[in-house]
Design a protein around this motif. Structure first.
Motif, PDB file in Angstrom:
ATOM      1  N   MET A   1       2.382 -14.337  -8.547  1.00 48.07           N
ATOM      2  CA  MET A   1       1.186 -13.497  -8.773  1.00 48.07           C
ATOM      3  C   MET A   1       1.509 -12.362  -9.741  1.00 48.07           C
ATOM      4  O   MET A   1       2.647 -11.899  -9.807  1.00 48.07           O
ATOM      5  CB  MET A   1       0.700 -12.912  -7.447  1.00 48.07           C
ATOM      6  CG  MET A   1      -0.028 -13.917  -6.584  1.00 48.07           C
ATOM      7  SD  MET A   1      -1.142 -13.143  -5.381  1.00 48.07           S
ATOM      8  CE  MET A   1       0.014 -12.571  -4.160  1.00 48.07           C
ATOM      9  N   GLU A   2       0.473 -11.935 -10.453  1.00 44.79           N
ATOM     10  CA  GLU A   2       0.687 -10.840 -11.404  1.00 44.79           C
ATOM     11  C   GLU A   2       0.756  -9.500 -10.676  1.00 44.79           C
ATOM     12  O   GLU A   2       0.165  -9.325  -9.621  1.00 44.79           O
ATOM     13  CB  GLU A   2      -0.463 -10.828 -12.418  1.00 44.79           C
ATOM     14  CG  GLU A   2      -0.451 -12.042 -13.330  1.00 44.79           C
ATOM     15  CD  GLU A   2      -1.743 -12.170 -14.112  1.00 44.79           C
ATOM     16  OE1 GLU A   2      -1.685 -11.998 -15.332  1.00 44.79           O
ATOM     17  OE2 GLU A   2      -2.793 -12.419 -13.502  1.00 44.79           O
ATOM     18  N   LYS A   3       1.450  -8.567 -11.300  1.00 48.32           N
ATOM     19  CA  LYS A   3       1.686  -7.258 -10.683  1.00 48.32           C
ATOM     20  C   LYS A   3       0.477  -6.338 -10.872  1.00 48.32           C
ATOM     21  O   LYS A   3      -0.145  -6.340 -11.937  1.00 48.32           O
ATOM     22  CB  LYS A   3       2.931  -6.646 -11.338  1.00 48.32           C
ATOM     23  CG  LYS A   3       3.470  -5.430 -10.611  1.00 48.32           C
ATOM     24  CD  LYS A   3       4.839  -5.056 -11.159  1.00 48.32           C
ATOM     25  CE  LYS A   3       5.281  -3.651 -10.850  1.00 48.32           C
ATOM     26  NZ  LYS A   3       4.634  -2.874  -9.836  1.00 48.32           N
ATOM     27  N   LEU A   4       0.150  -5.589  -9.844  1.00 45.85           N
ATOM     28  CA  LEU A   4      -0.908  -4.578  -9.911  1.00 45.85           C
ATOM     29  C   LEU A   4      -0.376  -3.299  -9.287  1.00 45.85           C
ATOM     30  O   LEU A   4       0.219  -3.333  -8.203  1.00 45.85           O
ATOM     31  CB  LEU A   4      -2.152  -5.035  -9.135  1.00 45.85           C
ATOM     32  CG  LEU A   4      -3.237  -3.961  -8.935  1.00 45.85           C
ATOM     33  CD1 LEU A   4      -4.105  -3.827 -10.168  1.00 45.85           C
ATOM     34  CD2 LEU A   4      -4.118  -4.259  -7.735  1.00 45.85           C
ATOM     35  N   THR A   5      -0.580  -2.181  -9.959  1.00 44.39           N
ATOM     36  CA  THR A   5      -0.195  -0.876  -9.399  1.00 44.39           C
ATOM     37  C   THR A   5      -1.460  -0.115  -9.048  1.00 44.39           C
ATOM     38  O   THR A   5      -2.314   0.101  -9.909  1.00 44.39           O
ATOM     39  CB  THR A   5       0.639  -0.070 -10.422  1.00 44.39           C
ATOM     40  OG1 THR A   5       1.704  -0.898 -10.904  1.00 44.39           O
ATOM     41  CG2 THR A   5       1.227   1.171  -9.785  1.00 44.39           C
ATOM     42  N   LEU A   6      -1.582   0.267  -7.778  1.00 46.65           N
ATOM     43  CA  LEU A   6      -2.740   1.038  -7.334  1.00 46.65           C
ATOM     44  C   LEU A   6      -2.249   2.440  -6.978  1.00 46.65           C
ATOM     45  O   LEU A   6      -1.381   2.597  -6.128  1.00 46.65           O
ATOM     46  CB  LEU A   6      -3.387   0.351  -6.129  1.00 46.65           C
ATOM     47  CG  LEU A   6      -4.754   0.887  -5.725  1.00 46.65           C
ATOM     48  CD1 LEU A   6      -5.622  -0.227  -5.180  1.00 46.65           C
ATOM     49  CD2 LEU A   6      -4.653   2.005  -4.702  1.00 46.65           C
ATOM     50  N   ILE A   7      -2.776   3.433  -7.687  1.00 51.56           N
ATOM     51  CA  ILE A   7      -2.271   4.799  -7.553  1.00 51.56           C
ATOM     52  C   ILE A   7      -3.341   5.717  -6.977  1.00 51.56           C
ATOM     53  O   ILE A   7      -4.470   5.759  -7.465  1.00 51.56           O
ATOM     54  CB  ILE A   7      -1.801   5.330  -8.931  1.00 51.56           C
ATOM     55  CG1 ILE A   7      -0.647   4.459  -9.448  1.00 51.56           C
ATOM     56  CG2 ILE A   7      -1.387   6.803  -8.844  1.00 51.56           C
ATOM     57  CD1 ILE A   7      -0.161   4.794 -10.836  1.00 51.56           C
ATOM     58  N   LYS A   8      -2.965   6.440  -5.917  1.00 57.43           N
ATOM     59  CA  LYS A   8      -3.888   7.419  -5.332  1.00 57.43           C
ATOM     60  C   LYS A   8      -3.401   8.829  -5.649  1.00 57.43           C
ATOM     61  O   LYS A   8      -2.248   9.165  -5.395  1.00 57.43           O
ATOM     62  CB  LYS A   8      -3.955   7.207  -3.812  1.00 57.43           C
ATOM     63  CG  LYS A   8      -4.985   8.114  -3.133  1.00 57.43           C
ATOM     64  CD  LYS A   8      -4.337   9.347  -2.553  1.00 57.43           C
ATOM     65  CE  LYS A   8      -5.386  10.403  -2.223  1.00 57.43           C
ATOM     66  NZ  LYS A   8      -4.782  11.592  -1.581  1.00 57.43           N
ATOM     67  N   VAL A   9      -4.272   9.628  -6.252  1.00 55.58           N
ATOM     68  CA  VAL A   9      -3.909  11.023  -6.561  1.00 55.58           C
ATOM     69  C   VAL A   9      -4.848  11.972  -5.852  1.00 55.58           C
ATOM     70  O   VAL A   9      -6.040  11.726  -5.734  1.00 55.58           O
ATOM     71  CB  VAL A   9      -3.937  11.339  -8.085  1.00 55.58           C
ATOM     72  CG1 VAL A   9      -2.746  10.727  -8.770  1.00 55.58           C
ATOM     73  CG2 VAL A   9      -5.218  10.896  -8.725  1.00 55.58           C
ATOM     74  N   GLY A  10      -4.270  13.072  -5.377  1.00 51.46           N
ATOM     75  CA  GLY A  10      -5.034  14.073  -4.636  1.00 51.46           C
ATOM     76  C   GLY A  10      -5.939  14.880  -5.551  1.00 51.46           C
ATOM     77  O   GLY A  10      -5.793  14.868  -6.776  1.00 51.46           O
ATOM     78  N   GLY A  11      -6.845  15.589  -4.922  1.00 57.19           N
ATOM     79  CA  GLY A  11      -7.845  16.364  -5.646  1.00 57.19           C
ATOM     80  C   GLY A  11      -7.279  17.370  -6.611  1.00 57.19           C
ATOM     81  O   GLY A  11      -7.684  17.447  -7.765  1.00 57.19           O
TER      82      GLY A  11
END
Length: 255
Positions: A1-11
């Motif tokens: 499977m291909e790579k996915l980066t999911l990034i969460k940043v704070g307010g």
């Protein structure tokens, strides 16, 4: 499977011009498929005050009454989200700003009233991962605001960490997902007074030990519990890091 980066940043990072510009530069350098999830609490509190609406918090969580819901919808789905999208477009990143209501991306149930009535707050029940994956495969970079809907015509305020976790779990069917939680430290610290004391890797056994020893405490415990839940659901790894290091892959790796 291909790579996915999911990034969460704070307010805080996305709400100030200088830190936002740096974040978007760093994010634009993350290779391959990617998704950005953002908060925006401080801006919501500020606008609410300007409109004469009191912000009520219980244990660090916002109570979302009908008036507050209007404010967070404006701020998260509008002001903060579109500033990020415009900034990414300027860097050649084909970003698309979305809430959970758009394309029925994320459906929630209104949180039942327990000891605390949180008001119009959503607990995520369903993520339309197929649609989200098809956008990503087209080279679109989704920017997700911390808002969902109940499919009955109501928006719901939803924790940004939850949005990131649920999106990552759902997308794990389609991609090899790395989930990144960004905050102001370089990772999970062995000594909270020493910014360089980053713990490079944590598995369940180490986590249990660190909690018993009091090394990991407070708000970091639920963050790591969420991380292990994401891994149980098929997410490859979770990285807890500083926003300025998202394109370097540094921080604490949870697996």
């Amino acid at each position: 499977m291909e790579k996915l980066t999911l990034i969460k940043v704070g307010g805080k990072i996305v709400e100030e011009e200088d830190t936002l510009r740096k974040l978007l530069n760093d994010f634009s350098q993350v290779e391959g498929y990617k998704v950005l999830v953002h908060g925006g609490g401080r801006s919501a509190t500020k606008l609410a005050a300007q409109l004469g609406i009191e912000s009520k918090m219980v244990g660090g969580r916002r109570i979302t009454d009908a008036e507050t819901l209007k404010v967070v919808t404006m701020v998260y789905g509008g002001l903060v989200n579109k500033n990020i999208v415009a900034g990414l477009q300027a860097l050649g990143v084909n970003a698309l700003g979305l809430t959970g209501a758009d394309m029925n991306l994320m459906r929630s149930d209104k949180r039942p009233v327990g000891e605390v009535d949180y008001g119009f707050v959503g607990d995520v029940k369903e993520v339309n991962a197929d649609l989200l994956a098809s956008l990503i495969h087209q080279g679109i970079v989704p920017v997700l605001a911390p808002l969902t809907h109940d499919k009955q015509g109501h928006m719901l305020n939803t924790n940004a960490d939850t949005i990131a976790g649920e999106a990552a779990k759902a997308l794990a069917k389609h991609f090899d997902v790395t989930l990144m939680f960004c905050f102001e430290k370089k990772g999970v610290l062995r000594d909270e007074n020493d910014d360089e004391s980053v713990i490079p890797e944590i598995d369940r056994t180490a986590f249990k030990l660190f909690v018993e020893e009091g090394v990991i405490q407070g708000g970091m415990i639920p963050k790591l519990e969420n991380s292990f839940q994401a891994i149980d659901a098929g997410v490859k790894e979770v990285i807890i890091t500083q926003a300025s290091e998202i394109h370097l892959g540094k921080g604490t790796r949870v697996f």
